[in-house]
Design an enzyme around this catalytic site. Structure first.
Site, short mmCIF file in Angstrom:
data_model
loop_
_atom_site.label_atom_id
_atom_site.label_comp_id
_atom_site.label_asym_id
_atom_site.label_seq_id
_atom_site.Cartn_x
_atom_site.Cartn_y
_atom_site.Cartn_z
N SER A 13 0.72 -1.25 0.11
CA SER A 13 0.02 0.01 0.01
C SER A 13 0.77 1.25 -0.01
CB SER A 13 -1.10 0.21 1.36
OG SER A 13 -0.23 0.23 2.31
N LYS B 35 0.87 4.75 6.92
CA LYS B 35 0.26 5.59 5.86
C LYS B 35 0.82 6.93 6.02
CE LYS B 35 -3.01 2.56 4.74
NZ LYS B 35 -2.92 1.69 3.61
#
Length: 267
Positions: free
Chosen positions: A43, A104
């Site tokens: 990701s 993230k």
């Protein structure tokens, strides 16, 4: 003339006492200084690859119960709290369960309005600069397979690889980083979201392969808006990287599987 008193010999710690001291030192270091973290997904491509191991600094955003081993409820609220900067790569406990570490990039801060329009990030109504680069190329390995056949390729040496469209994104403050855009996906167009106080809008750099704040918080799915209290640390340095081909019973593979060119990368 008085004779000097004999000096007492220093008593050595027993092995159990030594172990207790060692555990306390390690717990303190992991809670308040640095903590290791491994990348289990793609990701955050292209910056982070599956199989990277990094160190996260624990002090930049303050400390909460999530800073402690097993999220021990010893801190009722975050102390020495500090807000991250837009563009920071952060480790946090993912909502709604708040028990799994995710990584993230910080995109939206409290008060910001965040939206995706045609695959272009918009912050407070202004499109973020997005410049096309050469494709990002990653070799197929035990850790990596192409997300779809259209991205599969073969290198000159015969090795299988994945070629992904890559772009350079630059935030309003000037922070730049590379992202992947694999083509149109539903998450390329979203409704505007106003980030409330005490929360953050986080996104993966692999924009079409990241369940992040664009998706509602569902266990094993999206994360929604993330409370700042969930922050665990700030990514600092890649300390090891492996392509996943190592075998614990074949020691030489510990080195042949290493991606030495990734070790030491800073954030």
């Amino acid at each position: 003339m008085s004779q000097p008193k004999p000096r007492k010999e220093k008593k050595e710690d027993s092995f159990p006492v030594f172990l207790i001291k060692l555990v306390l030192i390690v717990a303190f270091f992991r809670s308040f200084v640095f903590s290791p973290f491994n990348i289990p997904s793609e990701s955050m491509l292209p910056r982070l690859e599956n199989g990277d191991y990094l160190l996260a600094a624990k002090w930049p955003y303050g400390y909460s119960k999530y800073s402690l081993p097993f999220s021990a409820p010893l801190l009722p609220f975050r102390i020495l709290s500090s807000q991250p900067a837009r563009g920071d790569v952060v480790i946090f406990k993912a909502p709604p369960g708040n028990n799994v570490d995710y990584i993230k990039r910080v995109i939206g801060l409290p008060g910001d309005t965040v939206q995706m329009v045609g695959g272009v990030l918009q912050i407070n109504g202004n499109p973020v600069s997005k410049r096309k680069l050469d494709d990002f190329v990653i070799r197929v390995s035990a850790n990596t397979n192409c997300i779809a056949p259209e991205f599969e390729a073969t290198e000159a040496d015969g090795a299988a690889s994945c070629h992904y469209p890559q772009f350079r994104e630059t935030l309003p403050e000037g922070k730049s980083y590379n992202v992947l855009d694999l083509g149109y996906r539903p998450q390329d167009d979203t409704a505007p979201v106003i980030v409330p106080q005490g929360q953050l809008f986080l996104m993966g750099d692999n924009r079409d392969n990241s369940l992040d704040s664009r998706f509602p918080a569902i266990e094993g799915g999206g994360i929604g808006l993330v409370p700042q209290d969930n922050l665990v640390g700030k990514a600092m340095i890649v300390m090891w990287s492996t392509d996943g081909s190592a075998n614990w019973f074949l020691p030489w593979t510990w080195f042949t599987s290493a991606r030495f060119n990734r070790i030491g990368g800073l954030f």
